[in-house]
Motif scaffolding. Structure first.
Motif, PDB file in Angstrom:
ATOM      1  N   MET A 148       0.786  -1.223  -0.036  1.00 47.70           N
ATOM      2  CA  MET A 148      -0.071  -0.098  -0.047  1.00 47.70           C
ATOM      3  C   MET A 148       0.860   1.346   0.123  1.00 47.70           C
ATOM      4  SD  MET A 148      -1.133  -0.643   4.007  1.00 47.70           S
ATOM      5  CE  MET A 148      -1.919   1.227   4.253  1.00 47.70           C
ATOM      6  N   THR A 149       0.248   2.502  -0.228  1.00 49.30           N
ATOM      7  CA  THR A 149       1.030   3.590  -0.250  1.00 49.30           C
ATOM      8  C   THR A 149       0.606   4.513   0.946  1.00 49.30           C
ATOM      9  OG1 THR A 149       0.950   3.325  -2.510  1.00 49.30           O
ATOM     10  CG2 THR A 149       1.633   5.647  -1.581  1.00 49.30           C
ATOM     11  N   TYR A 150       1.444   5.215   1.603  1.00 42.30           N
ATOM     12  CA  TYR A 150       1.301   6.132   2.937  1.00 42.30           C
ATOM     13  C   TYR A 150       2.116   7.378   2.372  1.00 42.30           C
ATOM     14  CZ  TYR A 150       1.211   7.645   7.759  1.00 42.30           C
ATOM     15  OH  TYR A 150       1.130   8.423   8.811  1.00 42.30           O
ATOM     16  N   VAL A 151       1.233   8.531   2.256  1.00 39.55           N
ATOM     17  CA  VAL A 151       1.664   9.764   1.919  1.00 39.55           C
ATOM     18  C   VAL A 151       1.393  10.559   2.814  1.00 39.55           C
ATOM     19  CG1 VAL A 151       1.188  11.691   0.226  1.00 39.55           C
ATOM     20  CG2 VAL A 151       0.966   9.530  -0.632  1.00 39.55           C
ATOM     21  N   VAL A 152       2.272  11.355   3.566  1.00 32.62           N
ATOM     22  CA  VAL A 152       2.380  12.067   4.745  1.00 32.62           C
ATOM     23  C   VAL A 152       2.645  13.603   4.348  1.00 32.62           C
ATOM     24  CG1 VAL A 152       3.304  12.655   7.030  1.00 32.62           C
ATOM     25  CG2 VAL A 152       2.964  10.461   6.541  1.00 32.62           C
ATOM     26  N   MET A 153       1.624  14.307   4.628  1.00 31.28           N
ATOM     27  CA  MET A 153       1.810  15.831   4.461  1.00 31.28           C
ATOM     28  C   MET A 153       2.492  16.444   5.743  1.00 31.28           C
ATOM     29  SD  MET A 153      -1.906  16.028   2.621  1.00 31.28           S
ATOM     30  CE  MET A 153      -1.899  14.422   2.841  1.00 31.28           C
ATOM     31  N   ASP A 154       3.744  16.539   5.515  1.00 29.38           N
ATOM     32  CA  ASP A 154       4.348  17.338   6.739  1.00 29.38           C
ATOM     33  C   ASP A 154       4.671  18.794   6.644  1.00 29.38           C
ATOM     34  OD1 ASP A 154       6.293  17.585   8.770  1.00 29.38           O
ATOM     35  OD2 ASP A 154       7.952  16.217   7.925  1.00 29.38           O
ATOM     36  N   ASN A 155       4.046  19.528   7.313  1.00 26.65           N
ATOM     37  CA  ASN A 155       4.073  20.801   7.496  1.00 26.65           C
ATOM     38  C   ASN A 155       4.702  21.419   8.682  1.00 26.65           C
ATOM     39  OD1 ASN A 155       1.817  20.436   9.378  1.00 26.65           O
ATOM     40  ND2 ASN A 155       0.438  21.484   7.985  1.00 26.65           N
ATOM     41  N   ARG A 156       5.146  20.386   9.700  1.00 34.86           N
ATOM     42  CA  ARG A 156       5.928  20.607  10.791  1.00 34.86           C
ATOM     43  C   ARG A 156       5.119  21.879  11.844  1.00 34.86           C
ATOM     44  NH1 ARG A 156      11.954  21.584   8.112  1.00 34.86           N
ATOM     45  NH2 ARG A 156      12.166  19.309   7.406  1.00 34.86           N
ATOM     46  N   ILE A 157       3.864  21.521  11.643  1.00 38.36           N
ATOM     47  CA  ILE A 157       2.880  22.385  12.629  1.00 38.36           C
ATOM     48  C   ILE A 157       1.646  21.619  12.884  1.00 38.36           C
ATOM     49  CG2 ILE A 157       1.887  23.716  10.675  1.00 38.36           C
ATOM     50  CD1 ILE A 157       3.012  25.270  13.758  1.00 38.36           C
ATOM     51  N   TYR A 158       0.905  21.835  13.816  1.00 35.24           N
ATOM     52  CA  TYR A 158      -0.474  21.355  13.838  1.00 35.24           C
ATOM     53  C   TYR A 158      -1.300  22.463  13.355  1.00 35.24           C
ATOM     54  CZ  TYR A 158       0.272  17.350  16.973  1.00 35.24           C
ATOM     55  OH  TYR A 158       0.572  15.883  17.409  1.00 35.24           O
ATOM     56  N   GLY A 159      -1.843  22.511  12.125  1.00 32.27           N
ATOM     57  CA  GLY A 159      -2.463  23.534  11.687  1.00 32.27           C
ATOM     58  C   GLY A 159      -4.093  23.627  11.770  1.00 32.27           C
ATOM     59  N   LEU A 160      -4.757  22.408  11.694  1.00 30.31           N
ATOM     60  CA  LEU A 160      -6.075  22.408  12.300  1.00 30.31           C
ATOM     61  C   LEU A 160      -6.464  22.937  13.674  1.00 30.31           C
ATOM     62  CD1 LEU A 160      -8.689  21.636  10.538  1.00 30.31           C
ATOM     63  CD2 LEU A 160      -8.652  19.628  11.797  1.00 30.31           C
ATOM     64  N   THR A 161      -5.685  22.979  14.473  1.00 39.55           N
ATOM     65  CA  THR A 161      -5.918  23.321  15.649  1.00 39.55           C
ATOM     66  C   THR A 161      -5.196  24.779  16.116  1.00 39.55           C
ATOM     67  OG1 THR A 161      -4.145  21.763  16.406  1.00 39.55           O
ATOM     68  CG2 THR A 161      -6.498  21.147  16.738  1.00 39.55           C
ATOM     69  N   LYS A 162      -4.873  25.396  15.039  1.00 39.29           N
ATOM     70  CA  LYS A 162      -4.223  26.861  15.043  1.00 39.29           C
ATOM     71  C   LYS A 162      -2.963  26.995  15.419  1.00 39.29           C
ATOM     72  CE  LYS A 162      -8.608  27.497  13.932  1.00 39.29           C
ATOM     73  NZ  LYS A 162      -9.049  27.722  12.728  1.00 39.29           N
ATOM     74  N   GLY A 163      -1.982  26.035  14.993  1.00 37.49           N
ATOM     75  CA  GLY A 163      -0.618  26.302  15.106  1.00 37.49           C
ATOM     76  C   GLY A 163       0.000  26.075  16.438  1.00 37.49           C
ATOM     77  N   GLN A 164       0.122  24.872  16.841  1.00 39.01           N
ATOM     78  CA  GLN A 164       0.870  24.180  18.119  1.00 39.01           C
ATOM     79  C   GLN A 164       2.210  23.371  17.235  1.00 39.01           C
ATOM     80  OE1 GLN A 164      -2.558  23.424  17.663  1.00 39.01           O
ATOM     81  NE2 GLN A 164      -3.219  24.879  19.019  1.00 39.01           N
ATOM     82  N   ALA A 165       3.139  23.277  18.106  1.00 39.10           N
ATOM     83  CA  ALA A 165       4.409  22.623  17.735  1.00 39.10           C
ATOM     84  C   ALA A 165       4.123  20.970  17.239  1.00 39.10           C
ATOM     85  CB  ALA A 165       5.466  22.706  18.536  1.00 39.10           C
ATOM     86  N   SER A 166       4.353  20.526  16.370  1.00 37.41           N
ATOM     87  CA  SER A 166       4.106  19.069  15.904  1.00 37.41           C
ATOM     88  C   SER A 166       5.237  18.245  16.215  1.00 37.41           C
ATOM     89  CB  SER A 166       3.713  18.760  14.355  1.00 37.41           C
ATOM     90  OG  SER A 166       4.833  19.026  13.561  1.00 37.41           O
ATOM     91  N   GLY A 181       5.221  -3.357  -1.983  1.00 36.87           N
ATOM     92  CA  GLY A 181       5.208  -3.366  -0.727  1.00 36.87           C
ATOM     93  C   GLY A 181       4.874  -2.099  -0.111  1.00 36.87           C
ATOM     94  N   PHE A 182       5.299  -1.759   1.036  1.00 36.79           N
ATOM     95  CA  PHE A 182       4.739  -0.419   1.766  1.00 36.79           C
ATOM     96  C   PHE A 182       5.474   0.828   1.275  1.00 36.79           C
ATOM     97  CE2 PHE A 182       4.670   2.713   5.201  1.00 36.79           C
ATOM     98  CZ  PHE A 182       3.352   2.581   5.653  1.00 36.79           C
ATOM     99  N   GLY A 183       4.936   1.590   0.529  1.00 43.42           N
ATOM    100  CA  GLY A 183       5.535   2.563  -0.157  1.00 43.42           C
ATOM    101  C   GLY A 183       5.406   4.033   0.747  1.00 43.42           C
ATOM    102  N   PHE A 184       6.390   4.627   1.360  1.00 46.89           N
ATOM    103  CA  PHE A 184       6.289   5.686   2.024  1.00 46.89           C
ATOM    104  C   PHE A 184       6.814   6.918   1.528  1.00 46.89           C
ATOM    105  CE2 PHE A 184       8.586   7.853   5.690  1.00 46.89           C
ATOM    106  CZ  PHE A 184       7.671   8.577   6.117  1.00 46.89           C
ATOM    107  N   VAL A 185       5.962   7.896   1.341  1.00 46.43           N
ATOM    108  CA  VAL A 185       6.431   9.207   0.705  1.00 46.43           C
ATOM    109  C   VAL A 185       6.159  10.385   1.861  1.00 46.43           C
ATOM    110  CG1 VAL A 185       6.257  10.849  -1.076  1.00 46.43           C
ATOM    111  CG2 VAL A 185       5.758   8.247  -1.334  1.00 46.43           C
ATOM    112  N   ASN A 186       7.151  11.090   2.415  1.00 47.11           N
ATOM    113  CA  ASN A 186       6.925  12.167   3.410  1.00 47.11           C
ATOM    114  C   ASN A 186       6.953  13.400   2.384  1.00 47.11           C
ATOM    115  OD1 ASN A 186       7.046  13.204   6.312  1.00 47.11           O
ATOM    116  ND2 ASN A 186       8.632  14.324   5.298  1.00 47.11           N
ATOM    117  N   VAL A 187       6.103  14.282   2.612  1.00 46.08           N
ATOM    118  CA  VAL A 187       5.781  15.431   1.606  1.00 46.08           C
ATOM    119  C   VAL A 187       6.116  16.892   2.415  1.00 46.08           C
ATOM    120  CG1 VAL A 187       4.749  16.403  -0.016  1.00 46.08           C
ATOM    121  CG2 VAL A 187       4.237  13.998   0.260  1.00 46.08           C
ATOM    122  N   TYR A 188       7.083  17.646   2.143  1.00 49.26           N
ATOM    123  CA  TYR A 188       7.249  18.779   2.520  1.00 49.26           C
ATOM    124  C   TYR A 188       5.824  19.586   2.013  1.00 49.26           C
ATOM    125  CZ  TYR A 188      11.986  17.669   4.198  1.00 49.26           C
ATOM    126  OH  TYR A 188      12.853  17.187   4.657  1.00 49.26           O
TER     127      TYR A 188
END
Length: 287
Positions: free
Chosen positions: A116-134, A192-199
């Protein structure tokens, strides 16, 4: 590529509510392009999403979809794939969803190596809850809830994946649409397990890890002599604290997916209605 399927066929009729300029737009477009390029279509695609800004992606894509609970997208995706291996399963999440509450599931999904494929949107912040450190925020990243910074080193998800036995690790950047779609496509095509971290920059709450920062910092591995089948080279790139790399960091071309190992020769989606022979006898014996 399937002549009948375009990436726009994966767009739902729901209008995204992401902030204008959010990196998740580019991330999603690349996912849809990759699915079309690999010959998939909405009828054989299942998208599982977690919680956070990234969690909305299953609503905005036209396919089978499930919006799960926080940190639990991967086990749901694994269950879908093992129940019906004929489906193209793509799990989408964010750095908070995947590397904080979902970190345990991430490590075990990597080592199981389900196809399967795992795509992670890595913005280095908690955006939905208004900007806490992730988990991936910098140690000195100042937010309203951590005015002096988290004061702890960020999680390195690619290092976690490599140490857990990953068979495909890639780093992408949502703004580089062509390259991003290519990397997701390679993850889909991997056995296999396809892992993509996305900035995937957050333009509202993160004024440090911006589009300009990544454009100035990223080096494409295609421009180097990196051997993506060499785990030692992958480790060196992943642990390099001075550069941000884009491309396939590591792949194991001899990977055998979990669902192709002995004992997984039956598609559970094809099991007739009713319990398998002997199942009710076991239940009665147990109770």
């Amino acid at each position: 590529m399937s002549s009948d399927i375009r990436f726009t066929d994966f767009k739902s009729d729901k209008q995204p509510t992401w902030c204008p300029g959010c990196g998740d737009f580019g991330t999603m477009n690349g996912m849809m392009k990759a699915l079309a390029e690999t010959g998939n279509d909405p009828d054989n695609t299942f998208v599982v999403a977690g919680i956070g800004c990234s969690g909305k992606i299953g609503t905005y894509m036209h396919s089978y979809a499930l919006h799960g609970v926080h940190g639990r997208a991967l086990p749901v995706g694994i269950g879908v794939k093992l129940a019906n291996p004929d489906l193209e399963v793509m799990v989408a999440g964010g750095d908070g969803d995947g590397y904080s509450i979902g970190a345990g599931h991430f490590i075990h999904a990597v080592r199981r190596n389900v196809d399967m494929t795992y795509v992670v949107m890595d913005n280095r912040i908690y955006g939905l809850t208004k900007g806490q450190a992730s988990p991936t925020s910098r140690e000195d990243f100042e937010t309203s809830t951590s005015p002096d910074g988290p004061n702890q080193p960020p999680v390195n998800p690619k290092a976690l994946a490599l140490s857990a036995g990953a068979t495909f690790i890639a780093q992408s950047f949502s703004s580089n649409s062509q390259r991003h779609a290519q990397l997701v496509q390679e993850a889909i095509e991997h056995d296999g397990f396809g892992f993509v971290n996305v900035y995937s920059p957050c333009v509202t709450f993160n004024d440090v890890d911006t589009y300009d920062y990544f454009r100035d910092s990223i080096q494409d591995l295609e421009e180097t002599d990196h051997d993506e089948t060499d785990a030692d080279q992958a480790k060196d790139k992943i642990l390099d604290g001075d550069k941000e790399y884009m491309g396939v960091l590591y792949r194991d071309d001899d990977s055998v997916p979990f669902d192709e190992r002995e004992g997984f020769d039956q598609n559970m989606a094809e099991i007739p209605d009713g319990a398998p022979d002997g199942a009710m006898d076991l239940v009665r014996e147990f109770y």
